[in-house]
Write a protein that holds these residues in place. Structure first.
Motif, PDB file in Angstrom:
ATOM      1  N   ASN A  96       8.394  30.241  88.450  1.00 41.97           N
ATOM      2  CA  ASN A  96       8.524  30.198  86.998  1.00 41.97           C
ATOM      3  C   ASN A  96       7.343  29.494  86.346  1.00 41.97           C
ATOM      4  O   ASN A  96       6.399  29.062  87.009  1.00 41.97           O
ATOM      5  CB  ASN A  96       9.856  29.545  86.608  1.00 41.97           C
ATOM      6  CG  ASN A  96       9.964  28.108  87.085  1.00 41.97           C
ATOM      7  OD1 ASN A  96       9.114  27.286  86.800  1.00 41.97           O
ATOM      8  ND2 ASN A  96      11.035  27.791  87.822  1.00 41.97           N
ATOM      9  N   ALA A 125       9.530  36.593  78.160  1.00 42.86           N
ATOM     10  CA  ALA A 125      10.967  36.582  78.432  1.00 42.86           C
ATOM     11  C   ALA A 125      11.252  37.732  79.404  1.00 42.86           C
ATOM     12  O   ALA A 125      10.330  38.248  80.053  1.00 42.86           O
ATOM     13  CB  ALA A 125      11.752  36.729  77.132  1.00 42.86           C
ATOM     14  N   CYS A 126      12.520  38.141  79.486  1.00 45.30           N
ATOM     15  CA  CYS A 126      12.889  39.173  80.459  1.00 45.30           C
ATOM     16  C   CYS A 126      13.267  40.499  79.825  1.00 45.30           C
ATOM     17  O   CYS A 126      13.147  41.543  80.463  1.00 45.30           O
ATOM     18  CB  CYS A 126      14.067  38.699  81.319  1.00 45.30           C
ATOM     19  SG  CYS A 126      13.714  37.214  82.271  1.00 45.30           S
ATOM     20  N   GLU A 130      15.825  39.451  74.350  1.00 46.61           N
ATOM     21  CA  GLU A 130      15.385  38.053  74.416  1.00 46.61           C
ATOM     22  C   GLU A 130      14.129  37.838  73.583  1.00 46.61           C
ATOM     23  O   GLU A 130      13.978  36.804  72.914  1.00 46.61           O
ATOM     24  CB  GLU A 130      15.088  37.661  75.867  1.00 46.61           C
ATOM     25  CG  GLU A 130      16.308  37.434  76.727  1.00 46.61           C
ATOM     26  CD  GLU A 130      15.921  36.942  78.114  1.00 46.61           C
ATOM     27  OE1 GLU A 130      14.716  36.786  78.392  1.00 46.61           O
ATOM     28  OE2 GLU A 130      16.829  36.711  78.920  1.00 46.61           O
ATOM     29  N   LEU A 134      13.860  35.257  70.529  1.00 48.85           N
ATOM     30  CA  LEU A 134      12.857  34.200  70.484  1.00 48.85           C
ATOM     31  C   LEU A 134      12.014  34.306  69.216  1.00 48.85           C
ATOM     32  O   LEU A 134      11.721  33.296  68.557  1.00 48.85           O
ATOM     33  CB  LEU A 134      11.963  34.280  71.725  1.00 48.85           C
ATOM     34  CG  LEU A 134      10.780  33.321  71.779  1.00 48.85           C
ATOM     35  CD1 LEU A 134      11.240  31.868  71.729  1.00 48.85           C
ATOM     36  CD2 LEU A 134       9.947  33.585  73.042  1.00 48.85           C
ATOM     37  N   TYR A 313      10.209  25.553  75.278  1.00 44.61           N
ATOM     38  CA  TYR A 313      10.648  26.912  75.620  1.00 44.61           C
ATOM     39  C   TYR A 313      10.575  27.060  77.126  1.00 44.61           C
ATOM     40  O   TYR A 313       9.511  26.861  77.728  1.00 44.61           O
ATOM     41  CB  TYR A 313       9.768  27.980  74.966  1.00 44.61           C
ATOM     42  CG  TYR A 313      10.147  29.376  75.436  1.00 44.61           C
ATOM     43  CD1 TYR A 313      11.361  29.938  75.050  1.00 44.61           C
ATOM     44  CD2 TYR A 313       9.324  30.099  76.279  1.00 44.61           C
ATOM     45  CE1 TYR A 313      11.737  31.194  75.500  1.00 44.61           C
ATOM     46  CE2 TYR A 313       9.690  31.358  76.730  1.00 44.61           C
ATOM     47  CZ  TYR A 313      10.895  31.899  76.345  1.00 44.61           C
ATOM     48  OH  TYR A 313      11.270  33.144  76.794  1.00 44.61           O
ATOM     49  N   ASN A 315      12.160  29.743  80.176  1.00 45.41           N
ATOM     50  CA  ASN A 315      12.921  30.921  80.586  1.00 45.41           C
ATOM     51  C   ASN A 315      12.684  31.055  82.082  1.00 45.41           C
ATOM     52  O   ASN A 315      11.586  31.417  82.514  1.00 45.41           O
ATOM     53  CB  ASN A 315      12.409  32.152  79.821  1.00 45.41           C
ATOM     54  CG  ASN A 315      13.217  33.402  80.091  1.00 45.41           C
ATOM     55  OD1 ASN A 315      13.589  33.672  81.220  1.00 45.41           O
ATOM     56  ND2 ASN A 315      13.467  34.173  79.049  1.00 45.41           N
ATOM     57  N   THR A 316      13.701  30.766  82.876  1.00 47.84           N
ATOM     58  CA  THR A 316      13.524  30.640  84.323  1.00 47.84           C
ATOM     59  C   THR A 316      12.793  31.826  84.936  1.00 47.84           C
ATOM     60  O   THR A 316      11.913  31.665  85.778  1.00 47.84           O
ATOM     61  CB  THR A 316      14.894  30.485  85.021  1.00 47.84           C
ATOM     62  OG1 THR A 316      15.566  29.361  84.468  1.00 47.84           O
ATOM     63  CG2 THR A 316      14.719  30.289  86.513  1.00 47.84           C
ATOM     64  N   GLY A 318      11.405  34.465  82.967  1.00 46.43           N
ATOM     65  CA  GLY A 318      10.435  35.067  82.065  1.00 46.43           C
ATOM     66  C   GLY A 318       9.008  34.741  82.471  1.00 46.43           C
ATOM     67  O   GLY A 318       8.641  33.574  82.598  1.00 46.43           O
TER      68      GLY A 318
END
Length: 444
Positions: A96, A125-126, A130, A134, A313, A315-316, A318
């Motif tokens: 990540n 992001a994914c 998302e 955001l 911010y 996102n694991t 993303g």
């Protein structure tokens, strides 16, 4: 589930209808049992797909279907560049953004280089949902507002906040009290009116209504091809006045490029470029990694400055290394294989062929599009231009039975939505037109 339960979703399978094999009947029952009631299947007779290759999808009997609809795999199913990039990276590192690694930086630099110079920072992001979520958070922090303006049948995602400004999800999904909808800039139904002037006036009216209710405007967000509103490609330039209006009101202009982006119009890498306007933020999604989960918000640095100072911010998944490798392979393919140029060249041929086979059908009101994205609008009467949703649905399913996959779009679900992968070639376009012609005749 009743036979009418899915009427709010265009081109939906209704249990009890269709001609399913016993094995596929069992799969439908199994889905309902384990996945629950909220999922939907497409087409009167759903497809059981087992393999994809380029522009083709194959069902459980081995039958091939020409995919002229799925933009998730924007450069074709199982593209070898993407497959190899994922295979190579997943065997080395998948981590990540709280660790230093070069994959995210290499890709980010390549990505922002495809945008106007003012759009120089990117956050990952994914999913497209998302990314829009955001973008809204950032916009609220920047403007201090909460008001959102979208078109009447827009779709921007499925998170709670984004579904609240995605009216195409249907009347059972409530819009937020801070959301205002405006008519889509539809040249076919507007006659001699100036599309840009009319759209700007609608946005200004929405801004005034937000203010009257004590709501400060935050964003105007549009898909720059107005995909869910019926694929509204022109005239070019009509977005400028609306973008100026929201900025004059203290808000931001966001271009949702999940569907129009990555060269699909052929005329430009990004759909907004056709209008001579530079957004404050751009959101990207599905086609970015050809199916691998990656999305992004590309923005002007000053837009995110306050948000970045005051909020973390994270996102694991993303921007993980595997997804960045896949996204880089998509850019490689677009550049090395000339896919934007192919979208322009093949798209023009496809549009000409579709116009030719549709010309004598009194139920076809309009054929429009740009690049490898177009629509055929069905009407009950060419004079009144009243929508004919039933005919559009019959044509979609007739084409599916003949081995070509598309769906529908528009507020009244009466326009064919034609959106093939960017590797679609002239032969594929000719086959598409032949099947469309046969389907028009069969449903006349």
């Amino acid at each position: 589930m009743s036979a009418t339960a899915d009427l709010s979703m265009p081109n939906a399978f209704v249990p009890g209808r269709g001609n399913l094999s016993p094995d596929n009947e069992a799969l439908v029952e199994r889905r309902a049992r384990v996945l629950g009631p909220a999922y939907r299947l497409m087409y009167e007779t759903p497809l059981h797909l087992v393999r994809g290759d380029g522009v083709w999808l194959y069902d459980d009997t081995g039958r091939a279907f020409l995919d002229a609809y799925n933009n998730v795999t924007s450069i074709g199913h199982c593209h070898p560049r993407v497959v190899e990039a994922i295979r190579a990276q997943v065997g080395v590192l998948a981590t990540n953004t709280r660790y230093l690694h070069t994959a995210i930086l290499d890709y980010a630099e390549r990505l922002v280089a495809t945008f106007p110079a003012d759009l120089s920072q990117v956050m990952f992001a994914c999913t497209g949902s998302e990314a829009n979520d955001l973008a809204l958070r950032i916009a609220k922090a920047r403007t201090g507002g909460t008001g959102i303006i979208v078109t009447e049948n827009a779709y921007h995602g499925i998170t709670e906040s984004v579904a609240a400004f995605s009216p195409s999800l249907g009347p059972s999904v409530d819009l937020g009290p801070h959301v205002r909808t405006v008519p889509a800039p539809d040249r076919y139904h507007m006659g001699d009116a100036d599309v840009g002037v009319a759209f700007q006036a609608s946005v200004e009216a929405a801004i005034a209504d937000l203010r009257r209710h004590g709501i400060r405007p935050a964003v105007l967000i549009v898909d720059s091809l107005f995909t869910s509103d019926g694929v509204l490609a022109g005239p070019t330039g009509f977005l400028r006045g609306a973008a100026e209006a929201i900025r004059a009101a203290g808000g931001l202009f966001i271009a949702d490029e999940v569907q129009p982006g990555f060269g699909r119009t052929g005329e430009a890498m990004w759909g907004f470029e056709r209008h001579g306007v530079v957004p404050d933020m751009v959101t990207l999604g599905k086609p970015m990694g050809n199916g691998q989960p990656i999305s992004a918000v590309v923005m002007r640095p000053e837009i995110v400055a306050d948000f970045g100072r005051n909020a973390r911010y994270f996102n694991t998944f993303g921007g993980n290394a595997v997804s960045c490798a896949a996204a880089a392979a998509v850019l490689d393919a677009i550049e090395a294989e000339g896919l934007q140029e192919n979208a322009l060249r093949t798209g023009r041929h496809l549009l000409e062929r579709v116009q030719a086979v549709s010309a004598d059908d009194p139920g076809v009101g309009d054929v429009r599009g740009v690049g490898l994205f177009m629509a055929v609008e069905f009407v009950a009467d060419r004079r009144t231009r009243a929508p004919d949703r039933a005919r559009a649905s019959r044509v979609v399913n007739a084409m599916r039975e003949r081995g070509v996959l598309i769906s529908v779009s528009g507020k009244h679900h009466n326009s064919l939505k034609i959106r093939p992968p960017l590797v679609f070639d002239r032969g594929n376009a000719d086959l598409f037109a032949e099947v469309l012609e046969a389907s028009l005749q069969a449903t006349a």
